[in-house]
Write a protein that holds these residues in place. Structure first.
Motif, PDB file in Angstrom:
ATOM      1  N   ASN A  62       0.855  -1.182   0.000  1.00  0.00           N
ATOM      2  CA  ASN A  62       0.000   0.000   0.000  1.00  0.00           C
ATOM      3  C   ASN A  62       0.889   1.227   0.000  1.00  0.00           C
ATOM      4  O   ASN A  62       1.784   1.339   0.833  1.00  0.00           O
ATOM      5  N   ASP A  63       0.651   2.129  -0.910  1.00  0.00           N
ATOM      6  CA  ASP A  63       1.449   3.348  -0.942  1.00  0.00           C
ATOM      7  C   ASP A  63       0.540   4.524  -1.272  1.00  0.00           C
ATOM      8  O   ASP A  63      -0.686   4.408  -1.208  1.00  0.00           O
ATOM      9  N   PHE A  64       1.156   5.620  -1.626  1.00  0.00           N
ATOM     10  CA  PHE A  64       0.419   6.823  -1.988  1.00  0.00           C
ATOM     11  C   PHE A  64      -0.699   6.508  -2.982  1.00  0.00           C
ATOM     12  O   PHE A  64      -1.828   6.979  -2.851  1.00  0.00           O
ATOM     13  N   TYR A  65      -0.356   5.661  -3.957  1.00  0.00           N
ATOM     14  CA  TYR A  65      -1.309   5.417  -5.039  1.00  0.00           C
ATOM     15  C   TYR A  65      -2.487   4.542  -4.588  1.00  0.00           C
ATOM     16  O   TYR A  65      -3.574   4.646  -5.123  1.00  0.00           O
ATOM     17  N   THR A  66      -2.248   3.682  -3.594  1.00  0.00           N
ATOM     18  CA  THR A  66      -3.348   2.880  -3.050  1.00  0.00           C
ATOM     19  C   THR A  66      -4.411   3.805  -2.470  1.00  0.00           C
ATOM     20  O   THR A  66      -5.601   3.715  -2.753  1.00  0.00           O
ATOM     21  N   LEU A  67      -3.916   4.747  -1.658  1.00  0.00           N
ATOM     22  CA  LEU A  67      -4.825   5.666  -0.994  1.00  0.00           C
ATOM     23  C   LEU A  67      -5.488   6.588  -2.023  1.00  0.00           C
ATOM     24  O   LEU A  67      -6.673   6.907  -1.916  1.00  0.00           O
ATOM     25  N   LYS A  68      -4.695   6.973  -3.023  1.00  0.00           N
ATOM     26  CA  LYS A  68      -5.236   7.829  -4.079  1.00  0.00           C
ATOM     27  C   LYS A  68      -6.399   7.126  -4.779  1.00  0.00           C
ATOM     28  O   LYS A  68      -7.426   7.737  -5.085  1.00  0.00           O
ATOM     29  N   GLY A  69      -6.238   5.830  -4.976  1.00  0.00           N
ATOM     30  CA  GLY A  69      -7.308   5.046  -5.600  1.00  0.00           C
ATOM     31  C   GLY A  69      -8.554   5.025  -4.742  1.00  0.00           C
ATOM     32  O   GLY A  69      -9.680   5.156  -5.236  1.00  0.00           O
ATOM     33  N   GLY A  96      -1.087  11.427   2.045  1.00  0.00           N
ATOM     34  CA  GLY A  96       0.295  11.120   1.728  1.00  0.00           C
ATOM     35  C   GLY A  96       0.856  10.030   2.615  1.00  0.00           C
ATOM     36  O   GLY A  96       0.158   9.461   3.460  1.00  0.00           O
ATOM     37  N   VAL A  97       2.136   9.799   2.397  1.00  0.00           N
ATOM     38  CA  VAL A  97       2.851   8.807   3.194  1.00  0.00           C
ATOM     39  C   VAL A  97       3.345   9.510   4.458  1.00  0.00           C
ATOM     40  O   VAL A  97       3.729  10.678   4.407  1.00  0.00           O
ATOM     41  N   SER A  98       3.327   8.809   5.574  1.00  0.00           N
ATOM     42  CA  SER A  98       3.712   9.447   6.833  1.00  0.00           C
ATOM     43  C   SER A  98       5.191   9.839   6.829  1.00  0.00           C
ATOM     44  O   SER A  98       6.025   9.176   6.217  1.00  0.00           O
ATOM     45  N   HIS A  99       5.482  10.952   7.493  1.00  0.00           N
ATOM     46  CA  HIS A  99       6.839  11.493   7.579  1.00  0.00           C
ATOM     47  C   HIS A  99       7.675  10.615   8.516  1.00  0.00           C
ATOM     48  O   HIS A  99       7.184  10.210   9.569  1.00  0.00           O
ATOM     49  N   ASN A 133       0.067   5.212   5.379  1.00  0.00           N
ATOM     50  CA  ASN A 133      -0.529   6.157   4.441  1.00  0.00           C
ATOM     51  C   ASN A 133      -1.695   6.857   5.126  1.00  0.00           C
ATOM     52  O   ASN A 133      -2.548   6.197   5.704  1.00  0.00           O
ATOM     53  N   LEU A 134      -1.678   8.177   5.045  1.00  0.00           N
ATOM     54  CA  LEU A 134      -2.648   8.947   5.829  1.00  0.00           C
ATOM     55  C   LEU A 134      -3.496   9.851   4.936  1.00  0.00           C
ATOM     56  O   LEU A 134      -3.020  10.355   3.916  1.00  0.00           O
ATOM     57  N   LEU A 135      -4.726  10.046   5.396  1.00  0.00           N
ATOM     58  CA  LEU A 135      -5.665  10.871   4.627  1.00  0.00           C
ATOM     59  C   LEU A 135      -6.548  11.649   5.579  1.00  0.00           C
ATOM     60  O   LEU A 135      -6.975  11.127   6.602  1.00  0.00           O
ATOM     61  N   GLU A 136      -6.810  12.908   5.270  1.00  0.00           N
ATOM     62  CA  GLU A 136      -7.887  13.620   5.952  1.00  0.00           C
ATOM     63  C   GLU A 136      -8.666  14.405   4.909  1.00  0.00           C
ATOM     64  O   GLU A 136      -8.098  15.149   4.114  1.00  0.00           O
ATOM     65  N   LEU A 137      -9.983  14.194   4.925  1.00  0.00           N
ATOM     66  CA  LEU A 137     -10.861  14.858   3.966  1.00  0.00           C
ATOM     67  C   LEU A 137     -11.854  15.736   4.710  1.00  0.00           C
ATOM     68  O   LEU A 137     -12.362  15.338   5.753  1.00  0.00           O
TER      69      LEU A 137
END
Lengths: 345, 797
Positions: free
Chosen positions: B610-617, B664-667, B680-684
């Motif tokens: 799982n990476d940036f693109y997984t979450l983007k999907g 994005g991916v966590s720092h 991988n983190l997201l806030e909407l």
């Protein structure tokens, strides 16, 4: 020249039978039916056969050829079937090894209970209303018939932001907003779910944050009997058809009369068990007839209209329903705990 | 609130009411009995006399006693240090059941023992009420105790039943035993007779000045009693107080407490000698140290209501008197105080001092406006009776309760309509009579007069309906359903969308969590999609819960951290909750966290990265599902760096060009802060999303014509983005373009340094005809020209 056709056929038959693979049978086919094969050789002998016997000889070769082809064809089919059978055998798997997991997520148990309640109420014609968690003292207390000097402010330790704002201590605040918004658009039939906050120390049975759901019905000639009937339906939807309810005197500033509602224990059916502390009853709802002052403050004529209100704690229902013993589980979010609730129920 | 059976028994006939039944009825009547117990227990007790007492030969502390029980003389081994010959004692005979167990005959270190000589605590008496002496030894009874008496608990005044009743805030009147008894009488249908407290003594002219300089003390009753005699109060009063949880001290102090329990009016008695000026002033605004009668020094704050004489504090009004003027053995005269103090003020002071006395509790809940007068009179009567009071002056009153009796008019019909019941006029009338509401009927109308002690609670006819139903019983209510126009159920605003989001994320394997809304300053500072300045809680429990959160991800990180610490390395989590800003804005946010791998089969070693693109999907499909097609969504590198997300693997999410979220991916440093692995983190901002117009579902004819597909292998410089290529193709190709898609990105030996190879599939299709190569030759040439011209793209050989 005499040929023993029967003997030849027998020899061919034996050769074909001996072939144990598709490669071997192909070699037999070449040996027997190929351009340089035995059948061709017999054909070649035709020229040496006396004329009167040629017809007979030709027919015999032809018969031998046909029977050979037939035997070969059958043998090929047989070997192909055996090869497939062998392939399938070779491909066998251990079906008891673990699957490739298809993970599906779970709703939070409190969401499950809240959604189920919302659905029950919606089927009964209730609209779901929400409101702000950072609320005005006005809606949380004043409008709910709890002025600044009211003793029941002692019952609820409140998180204050400043003199006018607080974290709502009860979803009654939403009801007060509904009353105001719909004062000239009666009747009212709503449920108001939401997070509420009390200045409590967190322990197994207390949480400074929890979820309430309150219901409000206002119209002409709404009676305490209507409240009892409505809550009976709801208790049965939540805890099973056989449930009974019992009304007990209580006190809330915004209702008069005020009641506690007990539901017959869904674990023991009322015989007495640890869940109901051997009483056969579980205290689950607070309710009452909307206080006339509350209606009047919202601009509703209390001589013409009456209403009932009730409230339930979502955590309490979830704890009873699933037998959860510590309220903190809901907010710690241990995945193993959460995943207990993923199945459809 | 403690209520006792014997106390109630003084006022009504309870001979046919068992203690357990009483508890049930009190609860049914609306006063929940939380628990009840016998004051002391012991079934086979007798008063005995110790005849002889000698040390046990095989023990350094046991004694061998012979005890006369009236019926026999028996040997009992006793361990109490204070046992001695000649004492009258409590004997538990074999078979006696005590809280600690059953008494049996047996051998104690080789000596026969046929019973036990008891201490009070061994009978279950609350240790709180016992002296050191009583706790360390057996109870020694008075000389005149009758040997052979088997009614030991009655003899001791310990035969009471104690009820712990939880009073609702509107029934503060029941802090008065008299008011409570009235209510119990109504519930049981019993006649209640309260004590007659008239007395027949000539009063002296008052020599006392009482003043109130604050509106927080609307009235104050003062009365001087020049002579009292301090001695122990009679046994019945001591026993009644003990049972009610109040320690007996001396007759005068006990009377003040006893009358407070009877009337609900807190009283304070001052030592007259310590107020030589015979002047009492109630005021606020003091700022000094003050020693209360518990011996503790408190700092008086300016808002506290204080009782003063000659400018000096002598009492925390309504909470606790002063040490200096307290009643002691030397006291010979007293001043009685019965007043009303502002309940909010008392509540605040109590809370600040953490001093919740019986008096403060009563004031804070509200008291009967006529109780002050009753209490002063009742005290005087008891002082005359039990403390030889004389030199009794007239009561001095400052202020006025301003009490007006309330009359409420109602009808049976009105009450029945609200309750949905069919009670008769006389049933309803009877309820009012039993409660002392003095009903008067005229035609169908019933007019009641509310007693002063119920005046804080009973104000409108609806209150009367509650009295009716609680006394007649909730069992009378028949279930019905509201008769009203049909209404249509509906979810709350955005409710359906939120349910869809939850279901979809569940489908992707993410679990829903719930976390606390209140967070620390540090968590506020971490917010990457903060709604604004946080709402600050003035009276927070702790700094960890000081603010209402303005974003959700920091709370979710706690959940990730908690679970990873418990070996949950793979997870998908999300939360939907509301955030608030101090300037009054509110929004629903969605946070999500996804571990860097999802293993579906260990033994087959199949694991999805799982990476940036997984979450983007996930984001794009979620938004698409909600009605926002992917062409409206954009991603751009965040303008400001933050401590949460990898600066080069994160994006702001745009809907119709405005920011709706961040992902994005966590720092790496953030991982270290929470002790977690890269995730991988997201806030909407769901509110910002859902307020945009949603795309509608519309039928389009299914295209029957075949498409033509070109694959391009382009070499571009690193800084050219995938979106640059796709957008350039889209613009150049025009309406015949069906789809453009990147299907490979390659960097390696055959590619020039600083460049990458991007393979693009371009699909053309017409809705009207089958396309021929010649139809799109020009268009495709234009696509290549623009890719080359705008992006410097070269076709790879």
């Amino acid at each position: 020249m005499a040929v023993n056709w029967e003997e030849l056929k027998r020899q061919f038959e034996e050769k074909i039978a001996c072939a144990d693979s598709l490669n071997a049978i192909e070699q037999v086919r070449i040996d027997l039916l190929g351009k340089k094969g035995q059948i061709s050789a017999l054909m070649g002998q035709m020229k040496d056969v006396p004329n009167e016997l040629k017809k007979e000889f030709g027919m015999a070769v032809n018969t031998l050829k046909q029977s050979t082809e037939k035997m070969l064809g059958e043998k090929v089919e047989q070997l192909k079937a055996a090869a497939i059978a062998q392939q399938l055998k070779n491909e066998s798997i251990d079906i008891t090894l673990p699957e490739r997991t298809r993970h599906y997520g779970t709703l939070h148990p409190l969401t499950i209970v809240q959604q189920k309640l919302e659905d029950i109420f919606m089927e009964m014609g209730y609209e779901v209303w929400e409101g702000p968690e950072v609320e005005l003292d006005f809606y949380n207390f004043e409008r709910a018939n709890i002025p600044a000097d009211h003793p029941s402010r002692d019952m609820q330790d409140t998180f204050y932001v400043d003199v006018t704002r607080l974290l709502r201590t009860q979803t009654t605040a939403i009801q007060m907003r509904v009353l105001e918004a719909k004062a000239s658009d009666l009747p009212i039939k709503v449920v108001c779910p939401g997070k509420v906050y009390r200045k409590d120390d967190d322990d197994a049975t207390h949480s400074h944050q929890f979820i309430q759901m309150e219901g409000l019905v206002v119209g002409e000639n709404i009676t305490l009997g209507d409240l009892k009937g409505s809550l009976e339906l709801i208790a049965r939807s939540m805890f099973g058809r056989e449930r009974q309810i019992r009304l007990r005197q209580s006190y809330f500033p915004f209702t008069e009369p005020s009641l506690e509602i007990d539901v017959s224990c869904h674990i023991c059916g009322g015989k007495g068990c640890p869940t109901c502390k051997n009483t056969g009853w579980i205290e689950i709802l607070g309710a009452g007839m909307v206080h006339p002052h509350v209606l009047e403050m919202a601009g509703i004529d209390s001589a013409k209209y009456s209403g009932f209100a009730f409230g339930v704690g979502i955590e309490r229902v979830a704890m009873l329903k699933y037998g959860i013993d510590d309220i903190r589980n809901f907010y710690t979010d241990n995945i193993s705990f959460l995943e207990t609730y993923k199945r459809f129920e | 609130m403690i209520v006792t059976y014997n106390w109630l028994k003084q006022y009504m006939d309870l001979s046919d009411v068992a203690p357990e039944y009483l508890a049930e009825k009190i609860t049914d009547g609306g006063h929940e009995v939380e628990s009840w117990h016998y004051q002391a227990v012991g079934s086979n007790l007798v008063i005995g006399k110790v005849l002889t007492c000698v040390p046990h030969p095989d023990s350094d502390h046991l004694h061998i006693c012979t005890v006369d029980t009236g019926e026999d003389v028996r040997q009992i081994v006793c361990g109490a240090p204070n046992v001695a010959a000649g004492q009258k004692v409590i004997v538990a005979l074999p078979g006696c059941k005590l809280p600690e167990g059953e008494i049996k005959s047996g051998m104690v270190r080789g000596q026969q023992s046929d019973g036990m000589i008891c201490a009070l605590f061994e009978l279950g008496v609350d240790k709180h009420y016992l002296t050191e002496e009583q706790l360390s030894g057996i109870e020694v009874l008075p000389e005149d105790a009758e040997v052979g008496n088997k009614e030991v608990l009655k003899y001791l005044g310990l035969d009471d039943v104690i009820y712990d009743v939880s009073l609702t805030p509107n029934r503060a009147d029941c802090y008065s035993m008299w008011a409570f008894a009235k209510d119990v009488g109504a519930i049981l249908g019993k006649k209640v007779t309260l004590p007659d407290y008239r007395y027949n003594t000539e009063l002296q002219k008052a020599d006392l000045t009482v003043r109130s300089e604050t509106d927080k003390c609307p009235y104050f009753y003062g009365k001087v009693i020049n002579h009292v005699e301090i001695k122990p109060s009679p046994l019945w009063m001591q026993q009644a107080l003990n049972a009610a949880g109040v320690k007996a001290i001396n007759n005068v102090v006990d009377i003040s407490n006893y009358v407070m329990l009877e009337t609900g009016q807190p009283l304070h008695f001052y030592n007259l000698a310590k107020i030589p000026a015979r002047e009492i002033t109630v005021k606020t605004g003091l700022n000094e140290m003050y020693t209360a009668l518990d011996g503790v020094q408190y700092h008086v704050s300016e808002d506290d209501i204080m009782i003063t004489t000659q400018g000096k504090a002598i009492g925390y009004a309504g909470i606790m008197g002063g040490d200096d003027s307290k009643i002691d053995d030397e006291t010979t005269g007293i001043i009685i105080e019965a007043a009303l103090f502002n309940l909010v003020s008392i509540r605040n002071t109590s809370r600040r001092l953490d001093l919740f006395t019986e008096a403060a509790t009563r004031f804070a809940k509200g008291i009967d406006p006529l109780a002050a007068e009753k209490a002063v009179e009742r005290s005087t009567q008891l002082l005359i009776e039990l403390a030889n009071a004389s030199g009794i002056e007239e009561t001095v009153i400052c202020g006025d309760p301003g009490y007006l009796e309330r009359k409420i008019e109602t009808t049976a019909e009105q009450i029945n309509t609200l309750l949905g019941t069919e009670f008769t006029d006389s049933q309803i009338y009877g309820v009012f009579e039993s409660l002392d509401f003095q009903p008067k009927s005229a035609g169908r109308k019933i007019t009641v007069s509310v007693p002063s002690y119920r005046s804080n609670d009973v104000k409108v006819w609806q209150d009367l309906s509650e009295e009716v139903i609680r006394i007649l019983g909730y069992g009378n209510i028949v279930s019905t359903l509201p008769k009203m126009p049909t209404t249509q159920g509906a979810l709350a605003r955005d409710g359906a969308e939120k349910r869809t989001i939850r279901a979809m994320l569940n489908g992707y394997g993410l679990d829903e969590v719930m976390t606390y809304s209140l967070v620390s300053q540090a968590k506020i500072d971490e917010g990457v999609l903060s709604i604004g300045e946080p709402v600050r809680i003035a009276n927070a429990i702790s700094e960890d819960r000081r603010y209402f959160r303005t974003s959700l991800l920091p709370s979710l990180m706690d959940v990730v951290s908690y679970n990873q610490a418990r070996n949950r390395e793979e997870y998908g989590l999300f939360e939907i909750a509301d955030v608030y800003s101090d300037d009054g804005r509110q929004a629903s946010h969605l946070s999500a966290a996804l571990s860097s791998a999802t293993t579906s089969s260990k033994w087959q070693k199949i694991s999805e990265n799982n990476d940036f693109y997984t979450l983007k999907g996930i984001v794009l499909s979620l938004l698409d599902k909600l009605g926002y097609e992917n062409s409206r969504i954009g991603f751009r590198v965040p303008e400001k760096e933050n401590e949460v997300l990898h600066p080069n693997k994160s994006a702001e999410i745009l809907l119709d060009r405005s920011v709706i979220g961040i992902m994005g991916v966590s720092h790496p440093l953030y991982n270290r802060k929470y002790d977690v692995d890269t995730c991988n983190l997201l806030e909407l901002d769901l509110s910002a999303v859902l307020e945009r117009k949603k795309g509608k579902i519309r039928f389009t004819t299914v295209n029957r014509y075949p498409s033509i597909n070109y694959d391009l292998a382009l070499v571009v410089r690193e800084e050219v983005s995938g979106a640059d290529i796709v957008n350039t193709v889209k613009k150049a190709a025009g309406s015949l373009l069906k789809n453009v898609e990147i299907f490979d990105v390659y960097r390696g030996a055959s590619i020039e340094e600083g460049c990458k190879s991007v393979a693009v599939s371009v699909v053309y299709q017409s809705a009207e005809k089958t396309l021929k190569e010649s139809d799109i030759a020009d268009i495709h040439a234009e696509v290549l020209r623009q890719l080359s011209g705008k992006l410097g793209a070269k076709l790879r050989d």
